[in-house]
Design a protein around this motif. Sequence first.
Motif, PDB file in Angstrom:
ATOM      1  N   THR A  48       0.527  -1.317   0.192  1.00 33.19           N
ATOM      2  CA  THR A  48       0.456   0.120   0.154  1.00 33.19           C
ATOM      3  C   THR A  48       0.636   1.286   0.164  1.00 33.19           C
ATOM      4  O   THR A  48       0.642   2.138  -0.522  1.00 33.19           O
ATOM      5  N   SER A  49       1.785   1.453   0.880  1.00 33.56           N
ATOM      6  CA  SER A  49       3.011   2.444   0.830  1.00 33.56           C
ATOM      7  C   SER A  49       3.523   2.562  -0.273  1.00 33.56           C
ATOM      8  O   SER A  49       3.528   3.710  -0.446  1.00 33.56           O
ATOM      9  N   ILE A  64      -4.266  -8.692   2.068  1.00 30.63           N
ATOM     10  CA  ILE A  64      -4.312  -7.337   1.413  1.00 30.63           C
ATOM     11  C   ILE A  64      -5.553  -7.504   0.929  1.00 30.63           C
ATOM     12  O   ILE A  64      -6.370  -6.268   1.095  1.00 30.63           O
ATOM     13  N   ASP A 118      -8.435  -1.785   4.391  1.00 30.20           N
ATOM     14  CA  ASP A 118      -6.661  -1.116   3.637  1.00 30.20           C
ATOM     15  C   ASP A 118      -6.631  -0.957   2.355  1.00 30.20           C
ATOM     16  O   ASP A 118      -6.333   0.689   1.877  1.00 30.20           O
ATOM     17  N   THR A 119      -7.036  -1.454   1.441  1.00 26.29           N
ATOM     18  CA  THR A 119      -6.480  -1.088   0.023  1.00 26.29           C
ATOM     19  C   THR A 119      -7.410  -0.514  -0.636  1.00 26.29           C
ATOM     20  O   THR A 119      -7.821   0.234  -1.317  1.00 26.29           O
ATOM     21  N   GLU A 178      -6.505   2.724   0.504  1.00 25.50           N
ATOM     22  CA  GLU A 178      -5.621   3.205  -0.617  1.00 25.50           C
ATOM     23  C   GLU A 178      -6.091   3.469  -1.683  1.00 25.50           C
ATOM     24  O   GLU A 178      -5.454   4.627  -2.891  1.00 25.50           O
TER      25      GLU A 178
END
Lengths: 116, 176
Positions: A80-81, B139, B146-147, B150
């Motif tokens: 993600t980062s 993920i 979280d994805t 993103e």
Amino acid sequence: MTIYLMCFFLFVMGLYCLIAKKHLIKKIIGIAILDYAVNLFLILIGYKSGGIPPVLFEGMNKQTFSQQSVDPLPQALVLTSIVISLGVLIMMVSIALRLYEKYKTFDTSEISRLRG
Amino acid sequence: MLVFYTLLAIMILGSIVAIETRNLLSSVISVGIVGFTLSILFLMLGAPDLAITQVVVEILALVILIRATISVDNTAIEKHRDTFAMVSSLVFVGLFLVFASYAFLEMHAFGESLMRTSQHYLDNGLAETGASNIVTSIILDYRAYDTLGEATVLFVSVLGATVIMRRIGRKRGVNL
């Protein structure tokens, strides 16, 4: 321990570039190096000596896999980062190009002097 | 073990060149060296997904940075340097390094991962999600929000860059 310190030295060099350099593109390059160092540090923490990638293949023993595999959680978060750092880089470069169009220079001291 | 140190040394050398060289284009190319070496290092550390992503992101970042440096005229940086800012930031950075080395003494040694949370993922990931790649199962299943975040951040940054870079804008005070 030594490898952590080397990785942190990379981080510190990015920080130095961010503080001491006056050129806007140089500052962006410093932020990119800082990004690399932080991502690398998180992956180094999750490494296990003699570790295998956290991917199960056919015919692999489940028990030895969960004993030997490296930590998958930092990998998922660093994935993600990395992508977000690309988005931040695009944003910074476009703002820097706009500033160049307005002031005809990348030098930050010149930009703060030419206000108005 | 030696390969990690060698690759990290290459990364440090590349970043020294990237920071200190006067020509802007060679500086950007040196950042490319650092990024691609980082992707090889990810591959050695057992993270093939990260290596693939790093290569793709690095190519895009290089294209964008070269576009930013080529389109302007002054690719060489002017001579004058602020000595006070350089010395004070070097002192600050040295202090930072000393305190960080004290912090690293408390950490677990390299190569002994703690794996408190992720042992559960490794043990039950295949049974619970059906994905043989555990990183993918994290993920896209365990931490799917979280994805989603993103993707939102990426969309917002692209939108912001488009708004900043567009030529045609509405004039202030004109009602359309």
